[in-house]
Motif scaffolding. Structure first.
Motif, PDB file in Angstrom:
ATOM      1  N   PHE A   1       0.833  -1.207   0.000  1.00  0.00           N
ATOM      2  CA  PHE A   1       0.000   0.000   0.000  1.00  0.00           C
ATOM      3  C   PHE A   1       0.863   1.250   0.000  1.00  0.00           C
ATOM      4  CE2 PHE A   1      -4.139  -1.757   2.086  1.00  0.00           C
ATOM      5  CZ  PHE A   1      -4.521  -2.288   0.874  1.00  0.00           C
ATOM      6  N   SER A   2       1.849   1.266   0.869  1.00  0.00           N
ATOM      7  CA  SER A   2       2.716   2.432   1.004  1.00  0.00           C
ATOM      8  C   SER A   2       3.393   2.775  -0.319  1.00  0.00           C
ATOM      9  CB  SER A   2       3.753   2.175   2.088  1.00  0.00           C
ATOM     10  OG  SER A   2       4.677   3.226   2.144  1.00  0.00           O
ATOM     11  N   TYR A   3       3.863   1.781  -1.023  1.00  0.00           N
ATOM     12  CA  TYR A   3       4.557   2.029  -2.286  1.00  0.00           C
ATOM     13  C   TYR A   3       3.584   2.318  -3.422  1.00  0.00           C
ATOM     14  CZ  TYR A   3       7.288   1.274  -6.492  1.00  0.00           C
ATOM     15  OH  TYR A   3       7.868   1.431  -7.717  1.00  0.00           O
ATOM     16  N   ASN A   4       2.607   1.423  -3.613  1.00  0.00           N
ATOM     17  CA  ASN A   4       1.745   1.512  -4.796  1.00  0.00           C
ATOM     18  C   ASN A   4       0.811   2.718  -4.775  1.00  0.00           C
ATOM     19  OD1 ASN A   4       2.809  -0.756  -6.063  1.00  0.00           O
ATOM     20  ND2 ASN A   4       1.415  -2.136  -4.988  1.00  0.00           N
ATOM     21  N   LEU A   5       0.297   3.085  -3.611  1.00  0.00           N
ATOM     22  CA  LEU A   5      -0.632   4.216  -3.566  1.00  0.00           C
ATOM     23  C   LEU A   5       0.054   5.531  -3.915  1.00  0.00           C
ATOM     24  CD1 LEU A   5      -2.878   3.321  -0.500  1.00  0.00           C
ATOM     25  CD2 LEU A   5      -3.424   3.126  -2.930  1.00  0.00           C
ATOM     26  N   THR A   6       1.322   5.666  -3.626  1.00  0.00           N
ATOM     27  CA  THR A   6       2.033   6.882  -4.028  1.00  0.00           C
ATOM     28  C   THR A   6       2.590   6.765  -5.442  1.00  0.00           C
ATOM     29  OG1 THR A   6       4.045   6.078  -2.959  1.00  0.00           O
ATOM     30  CG2 THR A   6       2.643   7.536  -1.676  1.00  0.00           C
ATOM     31  N   HIS A   7       3.077   5.593  -5.800  1.00  0.00           N
ATOM     32  CA  HIS A   7       3.692   5.407  -7.112  1.00  0.00           C
ATOM     33  C   HIS A   7       2.664   5.488  -8.242  1.00  0.00           C
ATOM     34  CE1 HIS A   7       6.930   4.135  -9.756  1.00  0.00           C
ATOM     35  NE2 HIS A   7       6.133   3.223 -10.281  1.00  0.00           N
ATOM     36  N   PHE A   8       1.485   4.923  -8.041  1.00  0.00           N
ATOM     37  CA  PHE A   8       0.453   4.887  -9.083  1.00  0.00           C
ATOM     38  C   PHE A   8      -0.694   5.858  -8.790  1.00  0.00           C
ATOM     39  CE2 PHE A   8       2.246   0.536  -9.407  1.00  0.00           C
ATOM     40  CZ  PHE A   8       2.712   0.623 -10.706  1.00  0.00           C
ATOM     41  N   GLN A   9      -0.432   6.914  -8.066  1.00  0.00           N
ATOM     42  CA  GLN A   9      -1.488   7.851  -7.679  1.00  0.00           C
ATOM     43  C   GLN A   9      -2.226   8.419  -8.890  1.00  0.00           C
ATOM     44  OE1 GLN A   9      -0.030  11.266  -5.581  1.00  0.00           O
ATOM     45  NE2 GLN A   9      -2.046  11.819  -4.819  1.00  0.00           N
ATOM     46  N   SER A  10      -1.510   8.810  -9.919  1.00  0.00           N
ATOM     47  CA  SER A  10      -2.149   9.382 -11.106  1.00  0.00           C
ATOM     48  C   SER A  10      -2.999   8.344 -11.832  1.00  0.00           C
ATOM     49  CB  SER A  10      -1.095   9.944 -12.051  1.00  0.00           C
ATOM     50  OG  SER A  10      -0.393  10.984 -11.426  1.00  0.00           O
ATOM     51  N   ASN A  11      -2.529   7.115 -11.885  1.00  0.00           N
ATOM     52  CA  ASN A  11      -3.324   6.059 -12.514  1.00  0.00           C
ATOM     53  C   ASN A  11      -4.613   5.817 -11.746  1.00  0.00           C
ATOM     54  OD1 ASN A  11      -0.380   5.653 -13.162  1.00  0.00           O
ATOM     55  ND2 ASN A  11      -1.289   4.183 -14.583  1.00  0.00           N
ATOM     56  N   TYR A  12      -4.547   5.875 -10.422  1.00  0.00           N
ATOM     57  CA  TYR A  12      -5.746   5.682  -9.614  1.00  0.00           C
ATOM     58  C   TYR A  12      -6.731   6.838  -9.800  1.00  0.00           C
ATOM     59  CZ  TYR A  12      -3.078   1.961  -7.319  1.00  0.00           C
ATOM     60  OH  TYR A  12      -2.352   0.827  -7.057  1.00  0.00           O
ATOM     61  N   ILE A  13      -6.231   8.043  -9.980  1.00  0.00           N
ATOM     62  CA  ILE A  13      -7.117   9.185 -10.257  1.00  0.00           C
ATOM     63  C   ILE A  13      -7.831   8.976 -11.583  1.00  0.00           C
ATOM     64  CG2 ILE A  13      -7.136  11.650 -10.811  1.00  0.00           C
ATOM     65  CD1 ILE A  13      -4.954  12.014  -8.693  1.00  0.00           C
ATOM     66  N   VAL A  14      -7.130   8.458 -12.582  1.00  0.00           N
ATOM     67  CA  VAL A  14      -7.753   8.182 -13.881  1.00  0.00           C
ATOM     68  C   VAL A  14      -8.836   7.109 -13.731  1.00  0.00           C
ATOM     69  CG1 VAL A  14      -7.302   7.229 -16.187  1.00  0.00           C
ATOM     70  CG2 VAL A  14      -5.766   8.940 -15.217  1.00  0.00           C
ATOM     71  N   ILE A  15      -8.602   6.110 -12.882  1.00  0.00           N
ATOM     72  CA  ILE A  15      -9.620   5.079 -12.643  1.00  0.00           C
ATOM     73  C   ILE A  15     -10.873   5.708 -12.030  1.00  0.00           C
ATOM     74  CG2 ILE A  15     -10.170   3.071 -11.198  1.00  0.00           C
ATOM     75  CD1 ILE A  15      -7.333   2.097 -11.685  1.00  0.00           C
ATOM     76  N   ILE A  16     -10.695   6.582 -11.042  1.00  0.00           N
ATOM     77  CA  ILE A  16     -11.838   7.232 -10.401  1.00  0.00           C
ATOM     78  C   ILE A  16     -12.581   8.100 -11.405  1.00  0.00           C
ATOM     79  CG2 ILE A  16     -12.505   8.896  -8.626  1.00  0.00           C
ATOM     80  CD1 ILE A  16     -10.146   7.807  -6.953  1.00  0.00           C
ATOM     81  N   LEU A  17     -11.857   8.864 -12.215  1.00  0.00           N
ATOM     82  CA  LEU A  17     -12.502   9.700 -13.230  1.00  0.00           C
ATOM     83  C   LEU A  17     -13.241   8.847 -14.261  1.00  0.00           C
ATOM     84  CD1 LEU A  17      -9.790  12.453 -13.833  1.00  0.00           C
ATOM     85  CD2 LEU A  17     -11.957  12.673 -12.607  1.00  0.00           C
TER      86      LEU A  17
ATOM     87  N   ALA B   1     -12.601   2.082  -4.446  1.00  0.00           N
ATOM     88  CA  ALA B   1     -11.830   1.549  -3.316  1.00  0.00           C
ATOM     89  C   ALA B   1     -11.493   0.074  -3.534  1.00  0.00           C
ATOM     90  CB  ALA B   1     -12.609   1.719  -2.012  1.00  0.00           C
ATOM     91  N   THR B   2     -12.438  -0.691  -4.038  1.00  0.00           N
ATOM     92  CA  THR B   2     -12.184  -2.105  -4.301  1.00  0.00           C
ATOM     93  C   THR B   2     -11.110  -2.284  -5.362  1.00  0.00           C
ATOM     94  OG1 THR B   2     -14.464  -2.634  -3.721  1.00  0.00           O
ATOM     95  CG2 THR B   2     -13.253  -4.278  -5.006  1.00  0.00           C
ATOM     96  N   LEU B   3     -11.224  -1.554  -6.456  1.00  0.00           N
ATOM     97  CA  LEU B   3     -10.242  -1.694  -7.531  1.00  0.00           C
ATOM     98  C   LEU B   3      -8.860  -1.203  -7.110  1.00  0.00           C
ATOM     99  CD1 LEU B   3     -12.340  -0.522 -10.615  1.00  0.00           C
ATOM    100  CD2 LEU B   3     -11.508  -2.817 -10.138  1.00  0.00           C
ATOM    101  N   ILE B   4      -8.817  -0.037  -6.484  1.00  0.00           N
ATOM    102  CA  ILE B   4      -7.525   0.570  -6.146  1.00  0.00           C
ATOM    103  C   ILE B   4      -6.826  -0.206  -5.033  1.00  0.00           C
ATOM    104  CG2 ILE B   4      -6.460   2.630  -5.145  1.00  0.00           C
ATOM    105  CD1 ILE B   4      -8.595   4.241  -6.756  1.00  0.00           C
ATOM    106  N   LEU B   5      -7.551  -0.498  -3.963  1.00  0.00           N
ATOM    107  CA  LEU B   5      -6.921  -1.227  -2.859  1.00  0.00           C
ATOM    108  C   LEU B   5      -6.580  -2.663  -3.253  1.00  0.00           C
ATOM    109  CD1 LEU B   5      -8.978   0.132   0.169  1.00  0.00           C
ATOM    110  CD2 LEU B   5      -6.691   0.814  -0.590  1.00  0.00           C
ATOM    111  N   GLY B   6      -7.401  -3.268  -4.098  1.00  0.00           N
ATOM    112  CA  GLY B   6      -7.084  -4.606  -4.585  1.00  0.00           C
ATOM    113  C   GLY B   6      -5.826  -4.607  -5.435  1.00  0.00           C
ATOM    114  N   HIS B   7      -5.723  -3.630  -6.325  1.00  0.00           N
ATOM    115  CA  HIS B   7      -4.522  -3.529  -7.154  1.00  0.00           C
ATOM    116  C   HIS B   7      -3.289  -3.250  -6.301  1.00  0.00           C
ATOM    117  CE1 HIS B   7      -1.605  -1.333  -9.700  1.00  0.00           C
ATOM    118  NE2 HIS B   7      -1.961  -2.229 -10.617  1.00  0.00           N
ATOM    119  N   ALA B   8      -3.421  -2.321  -5.353  1.00  0.00           N
ATOM    120  CA  ALA B   8      -2.278  -1.953  -4.519  1.00  0.00           C
ATOM    121  C   ALA B   8      -1.839  -3.114  -3.625  1.00  0.00           C
ATOM    122  CB  ALA B   8      -2.616  -0.739  -3.658  1.00  0.00           C
TER     123      ALA B   8
END
Length: 187
Positions: free
Chosen positions: A69-85, A162-169
């Motif tokens: 979580f610590s690594y992926n949530l910061t490293h892929f932050q922009s990708n996660y924003i695109v998923i939410i959008l 949340a399911t997609l992002i936390l599952g991926h992370a």
């Protein structure tokens, strides 16, 4: 052909002019939009790094999940924003009533915002101030948002993202560069 002029009404206030572009009509400034694009969406990671099938694995425990979580949530932050959008756009396309309601609210807010604050709007025999117009817009918007199921849409977007992002992370192992960052902190 006769030359006719449009009559002017002395007791009518000046109507707001139409914006030159859509970005000028938004309550968000174009500078904020460009800063969001450059800071948040400027460092989108490549597709093959985001979906690297060799790095997907089952975590060993809660410590491993926390590290991922610590690594992926910061490293892929922009990708996660695109998923939410993307989920937001999907919901607006699937729920046309909500899209029309949001359009109505944005148009109403923009119209009221463009009115001069010291001059009331004269509509027939009624004189309406900006406060009354905002109140009326709120009174009309609440049932429209309820009918278009805005609340359930918001909860669906939050749950799905949340399911997609936390599952991926949780399932994606940290990259090689995360090991170098942790050893540099220890030195």
């Amino acid at each position: 052909m006769s030359n006719t002029s449009i009559p002017s009404f002395p007791n009518m206030p000046n109507m707001p002019s139409m914006p030159a572009s859509f970005s000028e009509s938004l309550p968000i400034s174009p500078e904020r939009i460009s800063r969001f694009r450059s800071e948040r969406l400027g460092n989108i990671r490549p597709f093959n790094e985001f979906f690297d099938k060799d790095r997907f694995s089952k975590p060993k425990g809660m410590g491993d999940i926390a590290q991922r979580f610590s690594y992926n949530l910061t490293h892929f932050q922009s990708n996660y924003i695109v998923i939410i959008l993307g989920l937001l756009i999907y919901c607006l396309i699937k729920n046309l009533y909500l899209l029309l309601t949001i359009g109505f609210i944005m148009f109403g807010l923009n119209f009221i915002r463009k009115l001069p604050p010291d001059q009331p709007l004269v509509f027939g025999q009624y004189v309406l101030t900006q406060k009354q117009l905002y109140s009326g817009l709120i009174i009309i918007s609440i049932p429209l948002l309820w009918i278009s199921s805005a609340g359930s849409t918001v909860f669906w977007i939050v749950g799905a993202s949340a399911t997609l992002i936390l599952g991926h992370a949780a399932l994606l192992e940290p990259g090689v560069d995360s090991g170098f960052a942790s050893t540099a902190d220890q030195v």
